[in-house]
Design a protein around this motif. Structure first.
Motif, short mmCIF file in Angstrom:
data_model
loop_
_atom_site.label_atom_id
_atom_site.label_comp_id
_atom_site.label_asym_id
_atom_site.label_seq_id
_atom_site.Cartn_x
_atom_site.Cartn_y
_atom_site.Cartn_z
N LYS A 50 0.82 -1.20 0.00
CA LYS A 50 0.00 0.00 0.00
C LYS A 50 0.86 1.25 0.00
O LYS A 50 0.39 2.35 -0.27
CB LYS A 50 -0.89 0.04 1.27
CG LYS A 50 -1.73 -1.17 1.48
CD LYS A 50 -2.43 -1.09 2.85
CE LYS A 50 -2.96 -2.44 3.21
NZ LYS A 50 -3.09 -2.62 4.66
N GLY A 51 2.12 1.10 0.37
CA GLY A 51 2.96 2.26 0.64
C GLY A 51 3.09 3.24 -0.51
O GLY A 51 3.28 4.43 -0.30
N ALA A 52 2.99 2.75 -1.76
CA ALA A 52 3.23 3.60 -2.92
C ALA A 52 2.01 4.40 -3.36
O ALA A 52 2.11 5.23 -4.27
CB ALA A 52 3.72 2.76 -4.10
N VAL A 105 6.16 1.66 -9.40
CA VAL A 105 6.23 2.79 -8.47
C VAL A 105 6.24 2.28 -7.03
O VAL A 105 5.31 1.57 -6.60
CB VAL A 105 5.03 3.74 -8.68
CG1 VAL A 105 5.12 4.92 -7.72
CG2 VAL A 105 5.01 4.24 -10.12
N GLU A 106 7.29 2.62 -6.32
CA GLU A 106 7.47 2.17 -4.93
C GLU A 106 7.72 3.36 -4.02
O GLU A 106 8.32 4.35 -4.43
CB GLU A 106 8.69 1.23 -4.84
CG GLU A 106 8.34 -0.23 -4.89
CD GLU A 106 7.67 -0.75 -3.63
OE1 GLU A 106 7.03 0.02 -2.90
OE2 GLU A 106 7.79 -1.96 -3.38
N ASP A 107 7.27 3.24 -2.80
CA ASP A 107 7.61 4.28 -1.82
C ASP A 107 9.06 4.16 -1.40
O ASP A 107 9.76 5.16 -1.26
CB ASP A 107 6.68 4.21 -0.61
CG ASP A 107 6.61 2.83 0.01
OD1 ASP A 107 6.95 1.84 -0.67
OD2 ASP A 107 6.22 2.71 1.18
N ILE A 108 9.54 2.91 -1.23
CA ILE A 108 10.90 2.76 -0.72
C ILE A 108 11.57 1.52 -1.30
O ILE A 108 10.94 0.46 -1.42
CB ILE A 108 10.90 2.75 0.83
CG1 ILE A 108 12.33 2.78 1.39
CG2 ILE A 108 10.13 1.60 1.40
CD1 ILE A 108 12.40 3.28 2.82
N ASP A 110 14.49 -0.86 -0.46
CA ASP A 110 15.25 -1.16 0.76
C ASP A 110 16.21 -2.30 0.44
O ASP A 110 17.27 -2.08 -0.16
CB ASP A 110 14.22 -1.50 1.84
CG ASP A 110 14.79 -1.65 3.22
OD1 ASP A 110 16.00 -1.47 3.40
OD2 ASP A 110 14.03 -1.94 4.16
N THR A 111 15.86 -3.54 0.78
CA THR A 111 16.74 -4.66 0.41
C THR A 111 16.73 -4.91 -1.09
O THR A 111 17.67 -5.48 -1.64
CB THR A 111 16.30 -5.97 1.11
OG1 THR A 111 15.00 -6.32 0.64
CG2 THR A 111 16.28 -5.82 2.62
N GLY A 112 15.64 -4.51 -1.75
CA GLY A 112 15.50 -4.76 -3.18
C GLY A 112 14.80 -6.07 -3.50
O GLY A 112 14.54 -6.37 -4.66
N LEU A 113 14.46 -6.84 -2.46
CA LEU A 113 13.84 -8.15 -2.72
C LEU A 113 12.47 -8.00 -3.38
O LEU A 113 12.13 -8.75 -4.30
CB LEU A 113 13.72 -8.93 -1.39
CG LEU A 113 15.04 -9.42 -0.82
CD1 LEU A 113 14.90 -9.85 0.64
CD2 LEU A 113 15.58 -10.59 -1.65
N THR A 114 11.69 -7.03 -2.92
CA THR A 114 10.35 -6.86 -3.49
C THR A 114 10.44 -6.47 -4.96
O THR A 114 9.77 -7.07 -5.82
CB THR A 114 9.59 -5.75 -2.71
OG1 THR A 114 9.54 -6.12 -1.33
CG2 THR A 114 8.18 -5.58 -3.25
N LEU A 115 11.26 -5.48 -5.27
CA LEU A 115 11.33 -5.01 -6.66
C LEU A 115 12.00 -6.03 -7.57
O LEU A 115 11.63 -6.14 -8.73
CB LEU A 115 12.03 -3.66 -6.72
CG LEU A 115 11.13 -2.48 -6.35
CD1 LEU A 115 11.92 -1.19 -6.30
CD2 LEU A 115 9.98 -2.35 -7.35
C1 PRP Z 1 7.73 -1.84 1.88
C2 PRP Z 1 7.80 -1.00 0.64
C3 PRP Z 1 8.29 -1.96 -0.40
C4 PRP Z 1 9.15 -2.91 0.39
C5 PRP Z 1 10.56 -2.53 0.18
O1 PRP Z 1 6.52 -2.51 1.89
O2 PRP Z 1 6.55 -0.46 0.30
O3 PRP Z 1 7.22 -2.67 -1.01
O4 PRP Z 1 8.82 -2.75 1.77
O5 PRP Z 1 11.38 -3.37 0.91
P1 PRP Z 1 12.46 -4.33 0.23
O6 PRP Z 1 13.25 -3.51 -0.76
O7 PRP Z 1 13.31 -4.73 1.43
O8 PRP Z 1 11.76 -5.50 -0.37
P2 PRP Z 1 5.84 -3.04 3.24
O9 PRP Z 1 6.14 -4.49 3.41
O10 PRP Z 1 6.20 -2.16 4.38
O11 PRP Z 1 4.30 -2.94 2.88
P3 PRP Z 1 3.41 -1.64 2.59
O12 PRP Z 1 3.82 -1.08 1.25
O13 PRP Z 1 2.01 -2.15 2.57
O14 PRP Z 1 3.65 -0.66 3.72
#
Ligand code: PRP
Length: 186
Positions: A50-52, A105-108, A110-115
């Protein structure tokens, strides 16, 4: 006259890392950059819930080329599990993306695993192009070698809330990006 409603946070008044004005100015710059890069073409913004959601809604309005959007969601097992690489799609795209210019489009970032997971998944659908826009980038935390084409701000490893980002689902509606907990800024 009624007293103005004060936006109270708990813990009170987390320190602002990036102000709403700085965010707004940077989003306009990112939109202009996207307009230049994709001049004469169209783009599909794919937000990661939801963050984005808030970043996407502002970024979309900073883009002048033809623009549509869609959303995906991934599993949220918590960072411990996420760090093991266990990312699972729980909401897929609504429409085909073959031949489309995509910006994830991502809010953050971080580790890059999600993207990394989402880029691999989307590439299987043969888009015309695939780019990433991340409002925030924490390069020090990276486990996967991934970079965003569009980065709002590169930040150190603070836990941040606001402008879509949460702590236990709260604080997403703060207009500024703040540090949580507040004393972490000391
Ligand atoms: C956050 C953010 C990314 C992910 C990035 O999501 O929105 O999707 O973590 O982290 P990574 O680079 O380590 O994978 P979160 O799990 O907090 O869910 P949300 O977007 O619903 O807040």
């Amino acid at each position: 006259m009624a007293a103005p409603v004060r936006h109270t946070y708990s813990p009170a008044h987390p320190p602002v890392l990036i102000s709403r004005d700085a965010i707004a100015a940077r989003v306009v710059e990112l939109g202009a950059q996207i307009d230049r890069d994709l001049a004469g073409e169209s783009v599909l913004l794919v937000g990661v819930l939801k963050g984005a959601a808030i970043f996407l809604s502002d970024l979309a309005r900073a883009i002048s080329i033809q623009c549509t959007f869609d959303f995906v969601a991934v599993s949220s097992y918590g960072k411990g599990t996420r760090s093991s690489g266990a990312v699972k799609l729980i909401k897929d795209l609504d429409h085909p993306i073959e031949g489309r210019n995509i910006i994830l489009v991502e809010d953050i970032l971080d580790t890059g695993l999600t993207l990394s997971f989402l880029k691999r998944m989307l590439m299987q659908h043969r888009p015309r192009s695939l780019r990433v826009a991340a409002l925030l980038d924490k390069p020090d935390r990276r486990l996967e070698p991934i970079q965003a084409e569009y980065v709002g701000f590169s930040i150190p490893n603070h836990f941040v809330i606001g402008y879509g980002m949460d702590y236990a689902e709260r604080f997403r509606n703060l207009p500024d990006i703040c540090i949580f907990p507040p004393d972490a800024a000391d």
